[in-house]
Design a protein around this motif. Structure first.
Motif, PDB file in Angstrom:
ATOM      1  N   TYR A  14       6.511 -18.466   3.538  1.00 51.39           N
ATOM      2  CA  TYR A  14       7.426 -18.020   2.831  1.00 51.39           C
ATOM      3  C   TYR A  14       6.850 -16.749   2.167  1.00 51.39           C
ATOM      4  CZ  TYR A  14      10.719 -16.649  -0.984  1.00 51.39           C
ATOM      5  OH  TYR A  14      11.315 -15.609  -1.699  1.00 51.39           O
ATOM      6  N   LEU A  15       5.370 -17.025   1.548  1.00 57.44           N
ATOM      7  CA  LEU A  15       4.818 -16.353   0.795  1.00 57.44           C
ATOM      8  C   LEU A  15       4.411 -14.955   1.762  1.00 57.44           C
ATOM      9  CD1 LEU A  15       3.513 -15.230  -1.736  1.00 57.44           C
ATOM     10  CD2 LEU A  15       1.446 -16.365  -1.161  1.00 57.44           C
ATOM     11  N   VAL A  16       4.065 -15.288   3.014  1.00 67.40           N
ATOM     12  CA  VAL A  16       3.608 -14.283   3.879  1.00 67.40           C
ATOM     13  C   VAL A  16       4.632 -13.039   4.130  1.00 67.40           C
ATOM     14  CG1 VAL A  16       3.073 -13.392   6.333  1.00 67.40           C
ATOM     15  CG2 VAL A  16       1.648 -15.176   4.876  1.00 67.40           C
ATOM     16  N   ARG A  17       6.132 -14.088   4.455  1.00 65.21           N
ATOM     17  CA  ARG A  17       7.130 -12.988   4.624  1.00 65.21           C
ATOM     18  C   ARG A  17       7.478 -12.134   3.201  1.00 65.21           C
ATOM     19  NH1 ARG A  17       9.243 -17.740   6.367  1.00 65.21           N
ATOM     20  NH2 ARG A  17      10.520 -18.148   4.889  1.00 65.21           N
ATOM     21  N   HIS A  18       7.361 -12.733   2.079  1.00 60.92           N
ATOM     22  CA  HIS A  18       7.690 -12.137   0.783  1.00 60.92           C
ATOM     23  C   HIS A  18       6.876 -10.929   0.562  1.00 60.92           C
ATOM     24  CE1 HIS A  18       8.776 -12.071  -3.513  1.00 60.92           C
ATOM     25  NE2 HIS A  18       7.495 -11.778  -3.627  1.00 60.92           N
ATOM     26  N   LEU A  19       5.472 -11.267   0.905  1.00 60.65           N
ATOM     27  CA  LEU A  19       4.442 -10.021   0.636  1.00 60.65           C
ATOM     28  C   LEU A  19       4.603  -8.866   1.815  1.00 60.65           C
ATOM     29  CD1 LEU A  19       1.172 -12.185   0.040  1.00 60.65           C
ATOM     30  CD2 LEU A  19       2.694 -10.846  -1.721  1.00 60.65           C
ATOM     31  N   ARG A  20       4.909  -9.370   2.904  1.00 58.96           N
ATOM     32  CA  ARG A  20       5.401  -7.987   3.986  1.00 58.96           C
ATOM     33  C   ARG A  20       6.705  -7.195   3.233  1.00 58.96           C
ATOM     34  NH1 ARG A  20       4.776 -11.572   9.396  1.00 58.96           N
ATOM     35  NH2 ARG A  20       2.280 -11.601   9.589  1.00 58.96           N
ATOM     36  N   GLY A  21       7.492  -7.985   2.895  1.00 59.81           N
ATOM     37  CA  GLY A  21       8.675  -7.166   2.269  1.00 59.81           C
ATOM     38  C   GLY A  21       8.391  -6.552   1.143  1.00 59.81           C
ATOM     39  N   HIS A  22       7.580  -7.042   0.343  1.00 63.85           N
ATOM     40  CA  HIS A  22       6.895  -6.136  -0.791  1.00 63.85           C
ATOM     41  C   HIS A  22       6.266  -4.791  -0.563  1.00 63.85           C
ATOM     42  CE1 HIS A  22       5.810  -6.101  -5.116  1.00 63.85           C
ATOM     43  NE2 HIS A  22       4.717  -5.553  -4.555  1.00 63.85           N
ATOM     44  N   LEU A  23       5.356  -5.257   0.392  1.00 59.58           N
ATOM     45  CA  LEU A  23       4.750  -4.032   0.856  1.00 59.58           C
ATOM     46  C   LEU A  23       5.775  -2.738   1.567  1.00 59.58           C
ATOM     47  CD1 LEU A  23       1.663  -5.786   2.496  1.00 59.58           C
ATOM     48  CD2 LEU A  23       1.612  -4.383   0.358  1.00 59.58           C
ATOM     49  N   GLN A  24       6.684  -3.533   2.103  1.00 62.01           N
ATOM     50  CA  GLN A  24       7.477  -2.197   2.865  1.00 62.01           C
ATOM     51  C   GLN A  24       8.237  -1.525   1.859  1.00 62.01           C
ATOM     52  OE1 GLN A  24       8.245  -1.360   6.030  1.00 62.01           O
ATOM     53  NE2 GLN A  24       6.665  -2.790   6.797  1.00 62.01           N
ATOM     54  N   TYR A  25       8.296  -1.954   0.706  1.00 63.50           N
ATOM     55  CA  TYR A  25       8.984  -1.117  -0.519  1.00 63.50           C
ATOM     56  C   TYR A  25       8.085  -0.519  -1.247  1.00 63.50           C
ATOM     57  CZ  TYR A  25      12.162   0.631  -4.029  1.00 63.50           C
ATOM     58  OH  TYR A  25      12.761   1.432  -4.887  1.00 63.50           O
ATOM     59  N   TYR A  26       7.239  -1.488  -1.694  1.00 66.04           N
ATOM     60  CA  TYR A  26       6.457  -0.815  -2.996  1.00 66.04           C
ATOM     61  C   TYR A  26       4.984  -0.062  -2.260  1.00 66.04           C
ATOM     62  CZ  TYR A  26       9.173  -3.136  -6.302  1.00 66.04           C
ATOM     63  OH  TYR A  26      10.119  -3.495  -6.947  1.00 66.04           O
ATOM     64  N   GLY A  27       4.718  -0.056  -0.977  1.00 62.60           N
ATOM     65  CA  GLY A  27       3.750   0.318  -0.467  1.00 62.60           C
ATOM     66  C   GLY A  27       3.598   1.948  -0.236  1.00 62.60           C
ATOM     67  N   VAL A  28       3.601   2.836  -1.537  1.00 61.88           N
ATOM     68  CA  VAL A  28       3.785   4.222  -1.729  1.00 61.88           C
ATOM     69  C   VAL A  28       2.611   4.626  -1.944  1.00 61.88           C
ATOM     70  CG1 VAL A  28       6.275   3.768  -1.762  1.00 61.88           C
ATOM     71  CG2 VAL A  28       4.633   4.049  -3.866  1.00 61.88           C
ATOM     72  N   SER A  29       2.332   6.099  -1.705  1.00 64.78           N
ATOM     73  CA  SER A  29       1.249   6.730  -2.287  1.00 64.78           C
ATOM     74  C   SER A  29       0.809   6.352  -3.816  1.00 64.78           C
ATOM     75  CB  SER A  29       1.487   8.215  -1.904  1.00 64.78           C
ATOM     76  OG  SER A  29       1.858   8.464  -0.700  1.00 64.78           O
ATOM     77  N   GLY A  30      -0.322   6.063  -3.919  1.00 65.02           N
ATOM     78  CA  GLY A  30      -1.058   5.900  -5.329  1.00 65.02           C
ATOM     79  C   GLY A  30      -0.684   4.624  -5.728  1.00 65.02           C
ATOM     80  N   ASN A  31       0.021   3.712  -5.281  1.00 61.56           N
ATOM     81  CA  ASN A  31       0.287   2.552  -5.690  1.00 61.56           C
ATOM     82  C   ASN A  31      -0.814   1.159  -5.127  1.00 61.56           C
ATOM     83  OD1 ASN A  31       1.931   0.805  -7.490  1.00 61.56           O
ATOM     84  ND2 ASN A  31       3.091   0.135  -5.686  1.00 61.56           N
ATOM     85  N   GLY A  32      -1.711   1.950  -4.715  1.00 66.11           N
ATOM     86  CA  GLY A  32      -2.739   0.581  -4.141  1.00 66.11           C
ATOM     87  C   GLY A  32      -3.062  -0.444  -5.111  1.00 66.11           C
ATOM     88  N   ARG A  33      -3.413   0.064  -6.261  1.00 66.63           N
ATOM     89  CA  ARG A  33      -3.898  -0.969  -7.149  1.00 66.63           C
ATOM     90  C   ARG A  33      -2.976  -1.985  -7.790  1.00 66.63           C
ATOM     91  NH1 ARG A  33      -7.745   2.552 -11.515  1.00 66.63           N
ATOM     92  NH2 ARG A  33      -9.205   3.212 -10.115  1.00 66.63           N
TER      93      ARG A  33
END
Length: 339
Positions: A257-276
């Motif tokens: 579940y956590l792996v699926r959750h983090l993948r979904g999180h990255l799909q939305y919040y993985g934008v330029s400048g948000n690496g930290r």
């Protein structure tokens, strides 16, 4: 029935919607709205930003005004009657029925397009056809559902918009959320200035991201973004409760579940400048998994060393998926070889 009605209304109004609207439209997403915000602030001489949010929009949408807007393009009384019945359907909660005198159907498939139609006439057309034409400088509106920002070249235009917007919304039984509405200086002229000036804070929140005045590696102005702190804390709290409820299903179910959750999180919040912020969220999420894996019994069976070696590598790594940095204006001129 609502799905078919939503498609029909979308087909009728999609050619009429303004370019400033991005929410619940085919071929458009929240990332497109974020990209447009960065483009307008970076390349269009924006120096002042008004962030705004409508207070309880989906709960206070006026049925009378909405039906009047629908009549602009629909003459069939049967279709209008179906829309009216959906609006008046009411809500059943714990066996108690509550009538709907205002607002859009909660969770209804037709609610997004109805809200877009409502704000198209109340806000979008008014801004582009009337207000922006009277501004001394450049003015832009970017809206996603009931969340929107307005960008201006001059402070006087921004102050005028704040006053005019309040009156405009009040005329259609709406009001702004004071805690989420503010005027701030935001642009290239704010680079290097202190944040505690008369204009107040130099950050604003839009679509789950905190936007701030940033500087590129070459020293130029850029629109910086990071995950909104309140949004991150809320998501971690919900994740904590979810992992807690999965303890009885075993550690493998919790990890999956956590792996699926983090993948979904990255799909939305993985934008330029948000690496930290991405790396921070993954770190805290891993800590929650470590905590609940050790609370499946009275004995602590997992150490940090073992967790870092066996489980941490299975979690997704922070990475940027969406490049939202706009092309600089000097690279978009006609005839440029750099485009």
């Amino acid at each position: 029935m609502q799905d078919r009605l939503s498609r029909l209304l979308q087909a009728i109004w999609e050619p009429e919607f303004c370019d400033c609207s991005y929410g619940f439209r085919p071929g458009r997403s929240a990332h497109d709205a974020l990209r447009r915000v960065a483009e307008v602030i970076t390349n269009a001489e924006t120096q002042w930003v008004v962030e705004a949010d409508i207070k309880g929009f989906f709960d206070h949408l006026s049925h009378a005004h909405l039906l009047r807007f629908l009549e602009h393009r629909i003459a069939d009384p049967n279709l209008l009657r179906i829309v009216r019945r959906f609006l008046k359907a009411g809500v059943m909660e714990d066996g108690a029925f509550t009538a709907s005198d205002e607002g859009a159907p909660q969770g209804g498939l037709v609610s997004p397009v109805l809200s877009n139609i409502y704000l198209h006439y109340v806000l979008d057309l008014w801004f582009e056809k009337r207000f922006a034409r009277g501004c001394a400088g450049k003015a832009y509106l970017i809206r996603y559902a009931d969340d929107y920002v307005a960008c201006f070249e001059y402070e006087a235009d921004a102050n005028a918009f704040l006053a005019a917007m309040t009156e405009r919304l009040a005329a259609f039984d709406l009001e702004v959320e004071p805690s989420k509405t503010a005027l701030l200086r935001f642009g290239s002229h704010a680079l290097g200035q202190r944040a505690d000036t008369a204009a107040g804070s130099r950050t604003f929140s839009f679509l789950g991201f905190t936007h701030y005045v940033g500087r590129s590696r070459r020293g130029r102005f850029v629109v910086g973004r990071k995950t909104d702190g309140k949004r991150m804390a809320k998501k971690l709290k919900l994740l904590n409760e979810r992992l807690r409820g999965l303890r009885t299903q075993g550690g493998a179910a919790m990890l999956a579940y956590l792996v699926r959750h983090l993948r979904g999180h990255l799909q939305y919040y993985g934008v330029s400048g948000n690496g930290r912020a991405l790396a921070s969220y993954i770190h805290f999420a891993g800590g929650l998994l470590f905590k609940w894996l050790n609370r499946r019994s009275q004995r602590r069976s997992l150490t940090w060393k073992r967790f870092s070696a066996a489980i941490r590598p299975l979690l997704p790594r922070a990475r940027i998926i969406h490049d939202l940095y706009p092309v600089p204006w000097w690279m978009t001129q006609a005839g440029s070889r750099m485009v």
